[in-house]
Design an enzyme around this catalytic site. Structure first.
Site, PDB file in Angstrom:
ATOM      1  N   ASP A  38      44.483  59.347  31.221  1.00 42.25           N
ATOM      2  CA  ASP A  38      44.197  60.621  30.538  1.00 42.25           C
ATOM      3  C   ASP A  38      44.690  60.513  29.086  1.00 42.25           C
ATOM      4  O   ASP A  38      45.620  61.199  28.672  1.00 42.25           O
ATOM      5  CB  ASP A  38      44.896  61.757  31.285  1.00 42.25           C
ATOM      6  CG  ASP A  38      44.456  63.119  30.779  1.00 42.25           C
ATOM      7  OD1 ASP A  38      43.599  63.170  29.882  1.00 42.25           O
ATOM      8  OD2 ASP A  38      44.996  64.122  31.286  1.00 42.25           O
ATOM      9  N   GLU A 200      34.000  26.571  44.995  1.00 42.23           N
ATOM     10  CA  GLU A 200      33.048  25.837  44.148  1.00 42.23           C
ATOM     11  C   GLU A 200      33.050  26.460  42.763  1.00 42.23           C
ATOM     12  O   GLU A 200      33.581  27.551  42.560  1.00 42.23           O
ATOM     13  CB  GLU A 200      31.644  25.964  44.753  1.00 42.23           C
ATOM     14  CG  GLU A 200      31.246  27.439  44.868  1.00 42.23           C
ATOM     15  CD  GLU A 200      29.980  27.686  45.674  1.00 42.23           C
ATOM     16  OE1 GLU A 200      29.405  26.728  46.176  1.00 42.23           O
ATOM     17  OE2 GLU A 200      29.568  28.857  45.755  1.00 42.23           O
TER      18      GLU A 200
END
Ligand code: FUB
Length: 327
Positions: A38, A200
């Site tokens: 905020d 990978e």
């Protein structure tokens, strides 16, 4: 305890929330959003206004139940490699463990993706000391497939730095393709069995049109920008994402988790605020879109609120387009 939410209304109003990743764990609906601060920070294309520092987890017993805020489950002060900006997270379950994946800038200002674990879907989560080796950019979304293999989808342009990795290493001056060149796609990497590393090297997903031609960078109504989500429906893989500059949530379909994916259409028309980011989940026999807008703050881009609405398929498997402000 919050009141029972209604479709297309803020899920909670006691704090700003965005980028909701919804999952069904232990028979309940759990939501893992970003926690917008905020604070009034000037906006720029680098995304400096999104200065988030922590994550809360929320849950609902069903769609008619109040939303429970389980409190802060991870703060950047507890993650050694993070300097700032904990952006859109996701959570996955495997090995009797919940894995919270989150992007943040490292000490060099480069976005990386980290992981934190918990035996409980509501956390708290314990972070790994370093980010996932070989990870980069933002917006991780993890699919644990029916065969137990898990895939992480990630990547976002501009503030999310995806275009700066086209050469394989980080180039702060790199810009993305333009015009008729193929657009960049999200990245995908299979996760290792322990869910803590990539199995990978990440590869870029191809998104093509109905004729098999790559969606081009100039095709801003359809090209990938950020916020990937993967879900399965009738055995097919549905990749959905934000188009960024044109503010649509769109989707593409494949019979392979790594694509190529064929563009199909729009899921959500533009919402109030610059960003649009979503997730899709099946819960108690219905499908739901979780998304955000900036309505709770009167339109401040970096003060957003998560919402949900029902998502419907046509008989041919296409998704009906949702208008965020119509009944
Ligand atoms: O919440 C920060 C960033 O805004 C997310 O990572 C993007 O997907 C966009 O929603």
């Amino acid at each position: 305890m919050n009141k029972c939410p209604k479709p297309k209304q803020p899920l909670v109003e006691h704090m700003y929330t965005a980028d909701p990743s919804a999952h069904v764990f232990e028979g309940k609906l759990y939501i893992y959003p970003s926690h917008d601060l905020d604070k009034d920070i000037p906006s720029n294309d680098n995304g400096d206004q999104y200065a988030m520092e922590d994550y809360h987890v929320f849950s609902m017993d069903d769609m008619e139940s109040p939303v429970v805020d389980h409190g802060e489950v991870l703060h950047m002060k507890d993650v050694p490699w993070v300097s700032k900006q904990m952006w859109a997270p996701d959570c996955a379950f495997k090995n009797n463990t919940y894995y919270l994946y989150f992007p943040a800038r490292d000490k060099d200002g480069i976005f990386r993706i980290g992981v934190a674990t918990s035996p409980n879907p509501a956390g708290p989560f314990k972070p790994q000391p370093n980010y996932i080796p070989g990870s980069f950019s933002i917006d991780p979304a993890v699919l644990v497939d029916d065969d137990g293999r898990a895939y992480m989808y990630f990547g976002g342009l501009w503030g999310g730095q995806l275009e700066k990795w086209q050469s394989g290493t980080f180039n702060p001056d790199a810009v993305g393709p333009s015009g008729n060149e193929p657009a960049l796609g999200p990245m995908v990497a299979e996760l290792s069995d322990d869910m803590l590393t990539f199995k990978e090297k990440p590869q870029m997903i191809q998104i093509v049109d109905e004729n098999g031609n790559p969606i081009t960078a100039g095709d801003e109504d359809r090209r990938y920008f950020e916020g990937p989500w993967m879900h399965k429906y009738n055995g097919l893989y549905y990749l959905s994402y934000s188009t960024g500059t044109t503010h649509y949530i769109v989707y593409a379909v494949s019979d392979n988790p790594k694509g190529p994916f064929v563009y199909k259409g729009r899921i959500l028309e533009p919402v109030i605020g610059w960003t649009t980011h979503h997730s899709i989940v099946e819960f108690k026999g219905k499908w739901y879109l979780f998304y955000h807008d900036s309505s709770l703050s009167g339109g401040v881009d970096s003060k957003r609120c998560m919402k949900y609405t029902e998502l419907k398929y046509n008989p041919d498997g296409t998704i009906q387009t949702i208008k965020p402000y119509d009944d």
